[in-house]
Design a protein around this motif. Structure first.
Motif, PDB file in Angstrom:
ATOM      1  N   GLY A   1       0.807  -1.211   0.000  1.00 62.56           N
ATOM      2  CA  GLY A   1       0.000   0.000   0.000  1.00 62.56           C
ATOM      3  C   GLY A   1       0.839   1.258   0.000  1.00 62.56           C
ATOM      4  N   ILE A   2       1.924   1.261   0.764  1.00 63.03           N
ATOM      5  CA  ILE A   2       2.821   2.416   0.793  1.00 63.03           C
ATOM      6  C   ILE A   2       3.470   2.629  -0.574  1.00 63.03           C
ATOM      7  CG2 ILE A   2       4.962   3.324   1.785  1.00 63.03           C
ATOM      8  CD1 ILE A   2       4.173   1.975   4.408  1.00 63.03           C
ATOM      9  N   LEU A   3       3.903   1.530  -1.199  1.00 62.23           N
ATOM     10  CA  LEU A   3       4.502   1.629  -2.531  1.00 62.23           C
ATOM     11  C   LEU A   3       3.496   2.168  -3.540  1.00 62.23           C
ATOM     12  CD1 LEU A   3       6.903   1.099  -4.404  1.00 62.23           C
ATOM     13  CD2 LEU A   3       6.066  -1.250  -4.688  1.00 62.23           C
ATOM     14  N   LEU A   4       2.260   1.649  -3.480  1.00 65.14           N
ATOM     15  CA  LEU A   4       1.216   2.117  -4.391  1.00 65.14           C
ATOM     16  C   LEU A   4       0.903   3.594  -4.158  1.00 65.14           C
ATOM     17  CD1 LEU A   4      -0.881   1.373  -6.550  1.00 65.14           C
ATOM     18  CD2 LEU A   4      -2.438   0.733  -4.708  1.00 65.14           C
ATOM     19  N   LEU A   5       0.932   4.006  -2.889  1.00 60.73           N
ATOM     20  CA  LEU A   5       0.668   5.403  -2.560  1.00 60.73           C
ATOM     21  C   LEU A   5       1.735   6.318  -3.149  1.00 60.73           C
ATOM     22  CD1 LEU A   5      -0.838   7.623  -1.002  1.00 60.73           C
ATOM     23  CD2 LEU A   5       0.506   7.010   1.011  1.00 60.73           C
TER      24      LEU A   5
ATOM     25  N   PHE B   1     -15.791   6.362  -2.382  1.00 62.74           N
ATOM     26  CA  PHE B   1     -15.215   5.552  -1.317  1.00 62.74           C
ATOM     27  C   PHE B   1     -15.350   6.210   0.050  1.00 62.74           C
ATOM     28  CE2 PHE B   1     -11.476   5.116   1.398  1.00 62.74           C
ATOM     29  CZ  PHE B   1     -11.683   3.821   1.843  1.00 62.74           C
ATOM     30  N   VAL B   2     -14.987   7.496   0.151  1.00 55.66           N
ATOM     31  CA  VAL B   2     -15.052   8.184   1.445  1.00 55.66           C
ATOM     32  C   VAL B   2     -16.481   8.195   1.971  1.00 55.66           C
ATOM     33  CG1 VAL B   2     -14.741  10.405   2.599  1.00 55.66           C
ATOM     34  CG2 VAL B   2     -13.003   9.575   1.015  1.00 55.66           C
ATOM     35  N   PHE B   3     -17.431   8.472   1.078  1.00 52.94           N
ATOM     36  CA  PHE B   3     -18.829   8.497   1.505  1.00 52.94           C
ATOM     37  C   PHE B   3     -19.278   7.105   1.956  1.00 52.94           C
ATOM     38  CE2 PHE B   3     -23.443   8.619   0.847  1.00 52.94           C
ATOM     39  CZ  PHE B   3     -23.760   9.793   1.524  1.00 52.94           C
ATOM     40  N   ALA B   4     -18.903   6.065   1.207  1.00 49.51           N
ATOM     41  CA  ALA B   4     -19.282   4.698   1.575  1.00 49.51           C
ATOM     42  C   ALA B   4     -18.597   4.263   2.873  1.00 49.51           C
ATOM     43  CB  ALA B   4     -18.926   3.730   0.444  1.00 49.51           C
ATOM     44  N   MET B   5     -17.343   4.654   3.065  1.00 53.90           N
ATOM     45  CA  MET B   5     -16.637   4.296   4.289  1.00 53.90           C
ATOM     46  C   MET B   5     -17.306   4.910   5.516  1.00 53.90           C
ATOM     47  SD  MET B   5     -14.084   2.678   5.693  1.00 53.90           S
ATOM     48  CE  MET B   5     -12.573   2.435   4.759  1.00 53.90           C
ATOM     49  N   MET B   6     -17.758   6.138   5.383  1.00 49.98           N
ATOM     50  CA  MET B   6     -18.435   6.795   6.503  1.00 49.98           C
ATOM     51  C   MET B   6     -19.787   6.139   6.790  1.00 49.98           C
ATOM     52  SD  MET B   6     -16.441   9.055   7.773  1.00 49.98           S
ATOM     53  CE  MET B   6     -15.139   7.861   7.417  1.00 49.98           C
TER      54      MET B   6
ATOM     55  N   MET C   1      -5.627  16.203  -3.114  1.00 45.36           N
ATOM     56  CA  MET C   1      -6.537  16.283  -1.969  1.00 45.36           C
ATOM     57  C   MET C   1      -7.363  15.003  -1.851  1.00 45.36           C
ATOM     58  SD  MET C   1      -7.956  20.182  -1.716  1.00 45.36           S
ATOM     59  CE  MET C   1      -8.704  19.775  -0.142  1.00 45.36           C
ATOM     60  N   ALA C   2      -7.834  14.489  -2.986  1.00 44.61           N
ATOM     61  CA  ALA C   2      -8.603  13.252  -2.973  1.00 44.61           C
ATOM     62  C   ALA C   2      -7.767  12.092  -2.450  1.00 44.61           C
ATOM     63  CB  ALA C   2      -9.132  12.940  -4.370  1.00 44.61           C
ATOM     64  N   LEU C   3      -6.510  12.014  -2.886  1.00 48.11           N
ATOM     65  CA  LEU C   3      -5.617  10.956  -2.424  1.00 48.11           C
ATOM     66  C   LEU C   3      -5.380  11.071  -0.923  1.00 48.11           C
ATOM     67  CD1 LEU C   3      -3.797   8.570  -3.259  1.00 48.11           C
ATOM     68  CD2 LEU C   3      -1.952  10.230  -3.621  1.00 48.11           C
ATOM     69  N   ALA C   4      -5.164  12.293  -0.437  1.00 45.85           N
ATOM     70  CA  ALA C   4      -4.962  12.503   0.994  1.00 45.85           C
ATOM     71  C   ALA C   4      -6.209  12.128   1.784  1.00 45.85           C
ATOM     72  CB  ALA C   4      -4.586  13.957   1.258  1.00 45.85           C
ATOM     73  N   CYS C   5      -7.389  12.439   1.258  1.00 47.51           N
ATOM     74  CA  CYS C   5      -8.641  12.100   1.939  1.00 47.51           C
ATOM     75  C   CYS C   5      -8.825  10.588   2.046  1.00 47.51           C
ATOM     76  CB  CYS C   5      -9.828  12.722   1.202  1.00 47.51           C
ATOM     77  SG  CYS C   5      -9.929  14.516   1.353  1.00 47.51           S
ATOM     78  N   VAL C   6      -8.481   9.871   0.987  1.00 48.03           N
ATOM     79  CA  VAL C   6      -8.605   8.411   1.004  1.00 48.03           C
ATOM     80  C   VAL C   6      -7.682   7.808   2.055  1.00 48.03           C
ATOM     81  CG1 VAL C   6      -8.137   6.312  -0.320  1.00 48.03           C
ATOM     82  CG2 VAL C   6      -9.392   8.193  -1.367  1.00 48.03           C
ATOM     83  N   VAL C   7      -6.427   8.250   2.070  1.00 47.06           N
ATOM     84  CA  VAL C   7      -5.457   7.725   3.035  1.00 47.06           C
ATOM     85  C   VAL C   7      -5.887   8.063   4.459  1.00 47.06           C
ATOM     86  CG1 VAL C   7      -3.066   7.870   3.838  1.00 47.06           C
ATOM     87  CG2 VAL C   7      -3.560   7.801   1.389  1.00 47.06           C
ATOM     88  N   ALA C   8      -6.295   9.313   4.694  1.00 48.49           N
ATOM     89  CA  ALA C   8      -6.716   9.722   6.029  1.00 48.49           C
ATOM     90  C   ALA C   8      -7.952   8.959   6.488  1.00 48.49           C
ATOM     91  CB  ALA C   8      -6.986  11.227   6.049  1.00 48.49           C
ATOM     92  N   CYS C   9      -8.869   8.700   5.569  1.00 44.39           N
ATOM     93  CA  CYS C   9     -10.098   7.982   5.905  1.00 44.39           C
ATOM     94  C   CYS C   9      -9.785   6.548   6.323  1.00 44.39           C
ATOM     95  CB  CYS C   9     -11.044   8.005   4.707  1.00 44.39           C
ATOM     96  SG  CYS C   9     -12.634   7.212   5.002  1.00 44.39           S
ATOM     97  N   ILE C  10      -8.969   5.862   5.532  1.00 39.95           N
ATOM     98  CA  ILE C  10      -8.624   4.472   5.852  1.00 39.95           C
ATOM     99  C   ILE C  10      -7.855   4.395   7.165  1.00 39.95           C
ATOM    100  CG2 ILE C  10      -7.291   2.465   5.117  1.00 39.95           C
ATOM    101  CD1 ILE C  10      -7.881   3.234   2.240  1.00 39.95           C
ATOM    102  N   ALA C  11      -6.826   5.249   7.300  1.00 39.42           N
ATOM    103  CA  ALA C  11      -5.997   5.217   8.509  1.00 39.42           C
ATOM    104  C   ALA C  11      -6.809   5.592   9.742  1.00 39.42           C
ATOM    105  CB  ALA C  11      -4.811   6.165   8.347  1.00 39.42           C
ATOM    106  N   GLY C  12      -7.645   6.622   9.621  1.00 37.05           N
ATOM    107  CA  GLY C  12      -8.434   7.059  10.770  1.00 37.05           C
ATOM    108  C   GLY C  12      -9.411   6.002  11.249  1.00 37.05           C
TER     109      GLY C  12
ATOM    110  N   GLY D   1     -19.368  -3.847   7.648  1.00 43.35           N
ATOM    111  CA  GLY D   1     -18.638  -4.094   8.877  1.00 43.35           C
ATOM    112  C   GLY D   1     -17.204  -4.516   8.655  1.00 43.35           C
ATOM    113  N   ARG D   2     -16.654  -4.179   7.479  1.00 43.68           N
ATOM    114  CA  ARG D   2     -15.253  -4.470   7.155  1.00 43.68           C
ATOM    115  C   ARG D   2     -14.656  -3.267   6.448  1.00 43.68           C
ATOM    116  NH1 ARG D   2     -18.018  -9.073   7.028  1.00 43.68           N
ATOM    117  NH2 ARG D   2     -17.025 -10.980   7.812  1.00 43.68           N
ATOM    118  N   ILE D   3     -13.430  -2.920   6.806  1.00 45.92           N
ATOM    119  CA  ILE D   3     -12.791  -1.773   6.180  1.00 45.92           C
ATOM    120  C   ILE D   3     -12.588  -2.026   4.690  1.00 45.92           C
ATOM    121  CG2 ILE D   3     -10.694  -0.359   6.133  1.00 45.92           C
ATOM    122  CD1 ILE D   3     -10.435  -0.790   9.104  1.00 45.92           C
ATOM    123  N   GLU D   4     -12.268  -3.266   4.337  1.00 43.12           N
ATOM    124  CA  GLU D   4     -12.027  -3.582   2.929  1.00 43.12           C
ATOM    125  C   GLU D   4     -13.307  -3.530   2.100  1.00 43.12           C
ATOM    126  OE1 GLU D   4      -9.283  -6.038   5.587  1.00 43.12           O
ATOM    127  OE2 GLU D   4     -11.427  -5.617   5.452  1.00 43.12           O
TER     128      GLU D   4
END
Length: 342
Positions: free
Chosen positions: A34-38, A63-68, A182-193, A276-279
């Motif tokens: 994931g880090i390499l892909l990022l 993705f961000v909307f669905a994750m929330m 910004m979109a990339l940062a939002c995705v990473v922050a959403c998953i990590a958070g 009920g799964r992050i993935e």
């Protein structure tokens, strides 16, 4: 892999050699990949086409909307069909700050998300008075109230909407690159958070509330405070997705911003991927984007296909596609459970 001794009799834990496992080697490999892909993704504006960046921004918003929604319903047990209220509020707050306050729209994106979260606090006082199906319908009604209210404000174009004029002085390539980053940062922050939250004590408390509120409260969990915090965070994420989407789209209208389709699509993505799964939202967002890109021109047949796919998955893959893979092959990119191993 992190392991700590089980609380209890030290001699028993030591003699049994039992530890609590919270990660796997596959999880560590997935993190490295994931880090390499990022890192590769971060360089896309330097060599990729603008259409690729626009596609990614669209996927990121889905993705961000669905994750929330997954955090709210899948982990918190609060099934809402009115999250589009905060999606639209985030978009309109961003537009108001940009067009009327003279603020840079990219700076206004997180502020629009914060505005949506602040509005969620008084809204929760009404929504939390409802339970079960009444809560779901009530949130939809609240979203419709916001839609009708915004549609009657001439300053933002009323029912026909308006254009984000604050970006006129910014070049197209710069605008697309910054929106992409910004979109990339939002995705990473959403998953990590979400991942770090679910691995914490508060994450365990939230899942306990989902399973049984009365039992959770009897164990000392502040049920209402936890639900309010998660509701506000979900609103923050939805507002962030809305602000980001309309920065890329450049135009906003009440029917587009507050459409119930946003929540319907989020439910589809989460159910397909695995609730009920992050993935789950990751898989669901990619599938939904692919179907939308290649089959949306089919009109009614496309919508029927989405419905048929949802029915098939719910009948034969009750825990979603990723849930099925996790049960069958043990795949887990973001493990939040604790396992006893000897």
């Amino acid at each position: 892999m992190s392991a700590v001794p089980i609380p209890g009799e030290p001699w028993a834990a030591a003699s049994a050699g039992v530890t609590v496992q919270r990660g796997t080697r596959a999880n560590q490999l997935a993190l490295a990949a994931g880090i390499l892909l990022l890192l590769v993704a971060a360089t896309l504006p330097l060599w990729g086409e603008s259409s690729w960046m626009r596609e990614f921004v669209e996927i990121a918003c889905y993705f961000v909307f669905a994750m929330m929604w997954n955090l709210l319903a899948g982990y918190g047990g609060m099934v809402s069909i009115g999250q589009q209220a905060f999606f639209g509020l985030g978009g309109y707050a961003m537009l108001a700050l940009g067009n009327f306050a003279g603020m840079n729209p990219f700076v206004a994106v997180p502020l629009g998300a914060l505005a949506a979260a602040l509005v969620a606090l008084p809204v929760s006082w009404v929504a939390f008075r409802l339970q079960g199906g009444y809560f779901a319908i009530g949130t939809w009604v609240i979203a419709e109230v916001f839609r009708l209210g915004i549609a009657n404000i001439p300053a933002v174009g009323g029912g026909s909407g308006t254009t984000l004029t604050a970006l006129r002085g910014i070049g197209k390539s710069t605008r697309e690159s910054v929106t992409y980053w910004m979109a990339l940062a939002c995705v990473v922050a959403c998953i990590a958070g979400v991942y770090l939250f679910l691995r914490s004590k508060q994450g365990l408390a939230l899942q306990a509330i989902r399973d049984n509120e009365v039992a959770a409260e009897s164990q000392g969990i502040a049920v209402r405070r936890m639900k309010l915090a998660v509701y506000a965070v979900a609103a923050l994420g939805a507002g962030l997705a809305g602000a980001l989407y309309f920065v890329g789209n450049l135009r906003i209208s009440p029917d587009a911003a507050f459409s119930v389709n946003w929540t319907a699509f989020a439910i589809f993505m989460v159910v397909i991927g695995g609730i009920g799964r992050i993935e789950g939202p990751i898989v669901g967002a990619l599938i939904f984007w692919a179907l939308n890109k290649f089959f949306s021109d089919w009109g009614t047949w496309y919508l029927m296909g989405l419905g048929l796919l949802a029915i098939v998955v719910t009948l034969f893959f009750k825990k979603g596609l990723w849930g099925y893979a996790q049960e069958r092959w043990g795949w887990s990119l973001f493990p939040t459970q604790r396992r006893l191993v000897g």
